[in-house]
Design an enzyme around this catalytic site. Structure first.
Site, PDB file in Angstrom:
ATOM      1  CD  GLN A 145      -1.683   1.927   2.229  1.00  0.00           C
ATOM      2  OE1 GLN A 145      -0.660   1.968   3.016  1.00  0.00           O
ATOM      3  NE2 GLN A 145      -2.467   3.146   2.430  1.00  0.00           N
ATOM      4  CB  THR A 147       1.630   4.469   4.006  1.00  0.00           C
ATOM      5  OG1 THR A 147       0.913   3.192   4.577  1.00  0.00           O
ATOM      6  CG2 THR A 147       0.531   5.406   3.704  1.00  0.00           C
ATOM      7  CE  LYS A 148       1.461  -0.827   5.435  1.00  0.00           C
ATOM      8  NZ  LYS A 148       0.354   0.271   5.569  1.00  0.00           N
ATOM      9  CG  ASN A 149       8.999  -1.016   4.248  1.00  0.00           C
ATOM     10  OD1 ASN A 149       8.078  -1.049   4.603  1.00  0.00           O
ATOM     11  ND2 ASN A 149      10.060  -0.964   4.799  1.00  0.00           N
TER      12      ASN A 149
END
Length: 172
Positions: A145, A147-149
C-alpha cells in the site's frame, strides 16, 4: 525476486495485506471456537482476519520499549483453544521471533507474521543469524500500500514458508 532476495517460501500476490492475512487464517483452518493471539497495538485487519472465521481474539500487551507484542506475556494467554500467534513487526521493527517460535513449537501453534511494513527488515536470532522478517513464521503477510516500504497501490503478498500449505494456498 522476493523469494530469491529475501528467502521467503512461495510468494503469492494478493490484492492487499488484509487478503493475505485472511488467506493465512483459512490455510491454518481457523474456525469458531479457536483463539488467535495478536498484539493489542495493530491495524484492525490483523485481528479481523481471524475474527471473521469465528476465532476469539486474545490481545497481548505491547513491550515497554516498542509497540510490538510482548513475547513474555504470550505464554500466559495460551489455552487449549489457541491456534495461532500473530506477531506484527510494527514499522519494520522485529518481534522476538526466537521466543515466539519456541512457544509455537511447545504448544503446537501456527505463527502468522504480519509483516505489512517489514520488507527489507531483519531479525537477528539467538545464534547471530540475520533473517528477513516474514521468513520465520509458517506464513507471513505483506502490504504494498502507498505508505509502505514498497508501494504499488493496494497490493499485498502472502509468503508461504511451510510446504504443507503450498497446494492449498495456490488454490485459495
Amino acid at each position: 525476486l522476493l523469494e530469491e532476495r529475501f528467502g521467503f517460501g512461495k510468494c503469492l500476490l494478493t490484492t492487499s495485506c488484509t487478503d493475505a492475512l485472511e488467506m493465512a487464517a483459512i490455510l491454518i483452518d481457523i474456525k469458531k471456537g479457536d483463539e488467535g493471539i495478536v498484539p493489542s497495538y495493530t491495524f484492525v485487519s490483523t485481528a479481523n482476519a481471524f475474527a471473521l472465521r469465528g476465532a476469539k481474539i486474545v490481545f497481548a500487551d505491547s513491550r515497554a520499549d516498542c509497540p510490538n507484542i510482548d513475547e513474555h506475556r504470550i505464554e500466559a494467554l495460551i489455552t487449549s483453544r489457541t491456534k495461532a500467534i500473530v506477531p506484527v513487526h510494527y514499522a519494520g521493527v522485529a518481534c522476538n521471533m526466537d521466543k515466539i517460535m519456541q512457544l509455537a513449537e511447545k504448544y503446537g501453534l501456527f505463527v502468522v507474521e504480519d509483516a505489512a511494513q517489514a520488507i527489507d527488515s531483519y531479525y537477528v536470532d539467538n545464534n547471530g543469524s540475520k533473517k528477513a522478517l516474514g521468513t520465520i513464521g509458517h506464513l507471513a503477510a505483506f502490504s504494498f500500500q502507498e505508505t509502505k516500504n514498497i508501494s504499488c497501490g493496494e497490493e499485498g503478498m502472502l509468503a508461504n514458508n511451510d510446504p504443507v500449505f503450498k497446494k492449498r494456498s495456490e488454490v485459495i
